[in-house]
Design an enzyme around this catalytic site. Structure first.
Site: not given
Ligand code: PLP
Length: 401
Positions: A271, A309, A339, A368
């Site tokens: 996660p 984002r 810009c 993020y």
């Molecule tokens: C980005 C990523 C995650 C985390 O994803 P979340 O949506 O932030 O939980 C886990 N594993 C891999 C391989 C990723 O690229």
């Protein structure tokens, strides 16, 4: 985590306004209490199974946040040598580090082998051979999983689905099977697991359940070919509430993920967003109130370089005043100083009364946010602040010009 007291926004017992006066804007501010709650909620939901939580460093790589997670025994999912070195220096146990990414370089593979990480999540056959070769030159055995691409549409934003056939990630089940057969013959490779990650900000429980089902069938197939796995890495992707999404609770998530999995494996979870997303807000100041014949803008001092984002995913973030005023509500486009026309945090958003110089909080920006920030337009990156109970402290200084 957030509440108003006497019309002032608080994170736990800290007034966001007080921090803004001392730190200046823009800045990210995170709540430690919420961070620990999120970690515990997920860890607890999987308590019935052998499991390792490998927090995805890319969601928020602040060292102080990593240290808090390390103290709880959390592992990490990394995607670069930079993240590897940082995680280890923050006290993360290398035996709880998994390494994903389609483009691992020789230097990165070497460093990960030297640090003896738990496993490489291999995304191609050429990568497998490269890891074997480097492991051989170092006299090491590399533990690996294949990342499979299970062909699941996780019903999230196209830029953050990762488990569809046209995505660059992993290998389809058949190709990964060929990979496993090749890996079995390599002297410096030890097969230990299977990996998948179907996307991010997933709010559809069925996607996780389907992944679990597909994986369980696949494990049987591997087992019949005498390929035994110890770890099943189900990736990350658990969604959080930004707007009016109906989200999956940790308990529902655990149930869906484990619904079909055999019991004798260690489950790994990766996660990112779920752990840090709702622990942070971005505080920004209104520089100008610009009213035109077509649109009314709040021009703020944070830009897409601080929080990208909305610009790249069209992501929704709630935006609220740091100090509430009496008065009429109005609709605004809330825009940064960069810009680019995409440097807009919200369009036609209804806001309580605001004035020039007021601070706004852009919510749910713990994941993020800072980690995707840049120096675009030659802007220094913002400060980061951590709230611990009644106290707060700067955990990363604002960059200087
Ligand atoms: C980005 C990523 C995650 C985390 O994803 P979340 O949506 O932030 O939980 C886990 N594993 C891999 C391989 C990723 O690229």
């Amino acid at each position: 985590m957030l509440k108003y007291k006497n019309n002032l926004l608080f994170i736990d017992d800290v007034s966001v306004f007080d921090a803004a006066v001392k730190v200046g804007t823009p800045f990210y501010i995170y709540g430690k209490k919420k961070l620990l709650e999120n970690y515990k909620a997920l860890d607890g939901a999987f308590s019935k199974a052998k499991h390792i939580i490998c927090y995805a460093v890319k969601a928020n790589e602040n060292p102080h946040i990593l240290k808090i997670l390390a103290e709880k025994g959390c592992g990490v999912d990394i995607v670069s040598v930079g993240e590897l070195n940082l995680a280890v220096s923050c006290g993360i146990n290398p035996k709880k580090i998994v390494f994903a990414g389609v483009g691992k370089t020789d230097d990165e593979i070497t460093e990960a082998l030297k640090k003896d990480i738990l496993m490489f999540n291999v995304e191609s056959v050429p990568e497998l051979f490269r890891i074997d070769k480097i492991a051989k030159s170092l006299g090491k055995i590399a533990r690996i999983s294949f990342r499979v691409n299970p062909d699941i549409n996780a019903k999230t934003h196209p830029h953050i689905t990762t488990g569809l056939p046209h995505n660059k990630f992993g290998l389809c089940f058949e190709e990964a099977f060929e990979g496993y057969l090749l890996a079995k013959e390599l002297k410096n490779i030890k097969i230990v697991g299977l990996h998948l990650h179907i996307g991010s900000q997933i709010t559809d429980k069925d996607s996780f359940e389907l992944a679990s089902k597909k994986v369980s069938g696949y494990i049987k197939k591997l087992s019949a070919a005498k390929i035994k796995l110890r770890y099943i890495d189900m990736g990350g992707g658990l969604g959080i509430k930004y707007n009016d999404e109906k989200i999956i609770t940790p308990a529902e998530y655990a149930k869906a993920v484990m619904s079909n999995l055999p019991k004798n494996h260690t489950i790994i979870l990766e996660p990112g967003r779920f752990i840090v997303g709702d622990t942070g807000i971005l505080v920004t100041k209104i520089i100008y109130i610009k009213k035109t014949s077509k649109k009314n803008f709040l021009i703020v001092d944070a830009g897409m370089n601080d929080l990208v984002r909305p610009a790249i995913y069209g992501a929704y973030h709630d935006i609220i005043p740091v100090a509430l005023r009496e008065g009429e509500k109005h609709n605004w486009d809330i825009a940064g100083p960069i810009c680019e026309s995409s440097d807009i945090f919200a369009k036609d958003r209804q806001m309580p009364k605001v004035s020039e110089g007021d601070c706004l909080a852009i919510l749910c920006t713990g994941a993020y946010g800072y980690s995707m920030s840049s120096n675009y337009n030659m802007r220094p990156r913002p400060a980061e602040v951590l709230v611990e109970g009644k106290k707060w402290r700067v955990i990363r200084c604002r960059e200087k010009l």
